[in-house]
Scaffold this active site. Structure first.
Site, PDB file in Angstrom:
ATOM      1  N   ASP A  89       0.834  -1.187   0.000  1.00  0.00           N
ATOM      2  CA  ASP A  89       0.000   0.000   0.000  1.00  0.00           C
ATOM      3  C   ASP A  89       0.881   1.254   0.000  1.00  0.00           C
ATOM      4  O   ASP A  89       1.680   1.442  -0.905  1.00  0.00           O
ATOM      5  CB  ASP A  89      -0.951  -0.067   1.206  1.00  0.00           C
ATOM      6  CG  ASP A  89      -2.043   0.978   1.180  1.00  0.00           C
ATOM      7  OD1 ASP A  89      -3.078   0.727   0.543  1.00  0.00           O
ATOM      8  OD2 ASP A  89      -1.862   2.043   1.805  1.00  0.00           O
ATOM      9  N   ARG A  90       0.780   2.138   0.988  1.00  0.00           N
ATOM     10  CA  ARG A  90       1.610   3.345   1.015  1.00  0.00           C
ATOM     11  C   ARG A  90       3.091   2.983   0.995  1.00  0.00           C
ATOM     12  O   ARG A  90       3.893   3.659   0.343  1.00  0.00           O
ATOM     13  CB  ARG A  90       1.310   4.188   2.264  1.00  0.00           C
ATOM     14  CG  ARG A  90      -0.149   4.512   2.506  1.00  0.00           C
ATOM     15  CD  ARG A  90      -0.823   5.161   1.325  1.00  0.00           C
ATOM     16  NE  ARG A  90      -0.268   6.484   1.033  1.00  0.00           N
ATOM     17  CZ  ARG A  90      -0.567   7.177  -0.054  1.00  0.00           C
ATOM     18  NH1 ARG A  90      -1.381   6.681  -0.971  1.00  0.00           N
ATOM     19  NH2 ARG A  90      -0.046   8.379  -0.243  1.00  0.00           N
TER      20      ARG A  90
ATOM     21  N   HIS B  37     -11.243   8.114  -0.245  1.00  0.00           N
ATOM     22  CA  HIS B  37     -10.296   8.696   0.705  1.00  0.00           C
ATOM     23  C   HIS B  37      -9.133   9.396   0.001  1.00  0.00           C
ATOM     24  O   HIS B  37      -8.558  10.341   0.536  1.00  0.00           O
ATOM     25  CB  HIS B  37      -9.766   7.615   1.641  1.00  0.00           C
ATOM     26  CG  HIS B  37      -9.039   6.505   0.959  1.00  0.00           C
ATOM     27  ND1 HIS B  37      -9.635   5.674   0.023  1.00  0.00           N
ATOM     28  CD2 HIS B  37      -7.742   6.088   1.063  1.00  0.00           C
ATOM     29  CE1 HIS B  37      -8.742   4.798  -0.406  1.00  0.00           C
ATOM     30  NE2 HIS B  37      -7.599   5.034   0.191  1.00  0.00           N
TER      31      HIS B  37
ATOM     32  N   TYR C 120      -0.962  11.338   2.010  1.00  0.00           N
ATOM     33  CA  TYR C 120      -1.888  11.171   0.884  1.00  0.00           C
ATOM     34  C   TYR C 120      -1.928  12.418   0.003  1.00  0.00           C
ATOM     35  O   TYR C 120      -2.004  12.321  -1.227  1.00  0.00           O
ATOM     36  CB  TYR C 120      -3.285  10.844   1.398  1.00  0.00           C
ATOM     37  CG  TYR C 120      -3.511   9.365   1.609  1.00  0.00           C
ATOM     38  CD1 TYR C 120      -4.079   8.588   0.609  1.00  0.00           C
ATOM     39  CD2 TYR C 120      -3.148   8.744   2.794  1.00  0.00           C
ATOM     40  CE1 TYR C 120      -4.291   7.238   0.786  1.00  0.00           C
ATOM     41  CE2 TYR C 120      -3.350   7.387   2.983  1.00  0.00           C
ATOM     42  CZ  TYR C 120      -3.920   6.636   1.974  1.00  0.00           C
ATOM     43  OH  TYR C 120      -4.112   5.293   2.153  1.00  0.00           O
TER      44      TYR C 120
ATOM     45  N   HIS D  33      -7.071  -7.074   0.856  1.00  0.00           N
ATOM     46  CA  HIS D  33      -6.000  -6.085   0.720  1.00  0.00           C
ATOM     47  C   HIS D  33      -4.855  -6.323   1.698  1.00  0.00           C
ATOM     48  O   HIS D  33      -3.692  -6.099   1.363  1.00  0.00           O
ATOM     49  CB  HIS D  33      -6.596  -4.692   0.946  1.00  0.00           C
ATOM     50  CG  HIS D  33      -5.617  -3.567   0.873  1.00  0.00           C
ATOM     51  ND1 HIS D  33      -4.929  -3.247  -0.275  1.00  0.00           N
ATOM     52  CD2 HIS D  33      -5.197  -2.672   1.828  1.00  0.00           C
ATOM     53  CE1 HIS D  33      -4.138  -2.204  -0.044  1.00  0.00           C
ATOM     54  NE2 HIS D  33      -4.289  -1.837   1.212  1.00  0.00           N
TER      55      HIS D  33
END
Length: 310
Positions: A125-126, A170, A230, A290
């Site tokens: 992910d990030r 988001h 983000y 996920h």
């Protein structure tokens, strides 16, 4: 309950979950004085592997995979800047504080501080976006690269269109100018971050209550820095990725991508998009949710070992 017992119960804090058998430290990285919280385990003389967590998590997401890899690797699991117990500097006006370029430089500095000029790198992910940037900016340092369940930033924004992209609401919320998203999320942080832990998992039991509580606590204490991370992906990161695409830069090390079948829902070929960035690519679609390092740790570990053998 006696008054003394009540005072003890009130002041005693629940111990934070840790990766068993790993030592913890805070290590300075970069020029801005940021320290990263890091769990380190395994064979100090083994091949180094750095594991980067995703959202809304901390380094704890790697607890199963890290313990397995520690049998024959030197395993390094930091909290990214802005997350967990790592430092959370204020967002600069130019957005570079949480650009993936800055966060990738943190990772290279961390590995060097632990004695490694070259290392394998896996991110979820990030953390995968940080890993991709590290591979592009520091190709001499990253020997192998694994990405879990993201697309490179430019492709991510390109495929987010129509009502099917509502799952990524988001991304748009946290891309807004400073102030509004922070206030909205801070109004109910556990509800906001807990939403993703619930809807993105196909195996709810994969995140036990103590780990879930640790994730929510960490996110609750880091709303501004998470939003800044983000926000950077909508501006600074796009700028950097666009420059690489124009210049024809790519990931020159062996790359493995594990991904849910997003393309079926959003109408794209993930492997084809990835090949433009990674000529030496192994792309696998997974059936878990996920949070694959927690839902299917054996599958993830096996994929990483296959990658390291290339």
């Amino acid at each position: 309950m006696t008054s003394e017992t009540a005072r003890t119960a009130k002041t005693t804090k629940t111990a934070e979950p840790r990766i068993q058998g790993f030592a913890y430290d805070r290590i300075p990285v970069g020029d801005d004085g940021v320290h990263l919280n890091v769990a380190v385990g395994g064979d100090p003389d083994g091949t180094p592997v750095v594991l980067l967590h995703g959202f809304p998590q901390t380094h704890l997401m790697w607890r199963h995979v890290a313990a397995d890899l520690a049998a024959d690797h030197h395993v390094i699991c930091p909290d990214l800047r802005g997350y967990g117990a790592s430092d959370k500097p204020a967002e600069a006006a130019d957005g570079r504080t949480y650009a993936k370029r800055t966060m990738a430089a943190d990772v290279v500095a961390l590995a060097r501080a632990l004695g490694h000029e070259r290392f394998a790198l896996a991110g979820h992910d990030r953390g995968a976006l940080v890993a991709i940037r590290a591979g592009l900016d520091h190709p001499g340092a990253v020997t192998h690269l694994a990405s879990l369940d993201v697309l490179p930033t430019l492709d991510m924004w390109d495929v987010m269109r129509g009502t099917s992209a509502a799952i990524g609401f988001h991304l748009y919320l946290m891309a807004q100018p400073p102030g509004l998203p922070e206030r909205m999320i801070s109004a109910d942080p556990d509800g906001f971050f807990g939403h993703f832990l619930d809807v993105w998992s196909a195996s709810p039991g994969a995140v036990p209550p103590d780990v879930r509580a640790a994730y929510l606590r960490a996110c609750r204490e880091a709303v501004p820095s998470i939003v800044a991370d983000y926000r950077a992906s909508a501006f600074a990161d796009v700028e950097h990725d666009t420059a690489d695409r124009v210049a024809g830069n790519a990931l020159r090390m062996p790359v493995t991508v594990l991904q849910q079948d997003w393309g079926a829902a959003l109408g794209f070929d993930a492997a084809e998009l990835w090949r433009a960035w990674a000529p030496d690519l192994t792309h696998r679609t997974v059936s878990c949710g996920h949070f694959m390092a927690e839902e299917a740790p054996k599958e993830v570990t096996a994929a990483l070992r296959d990658l390291f053998a290339r």
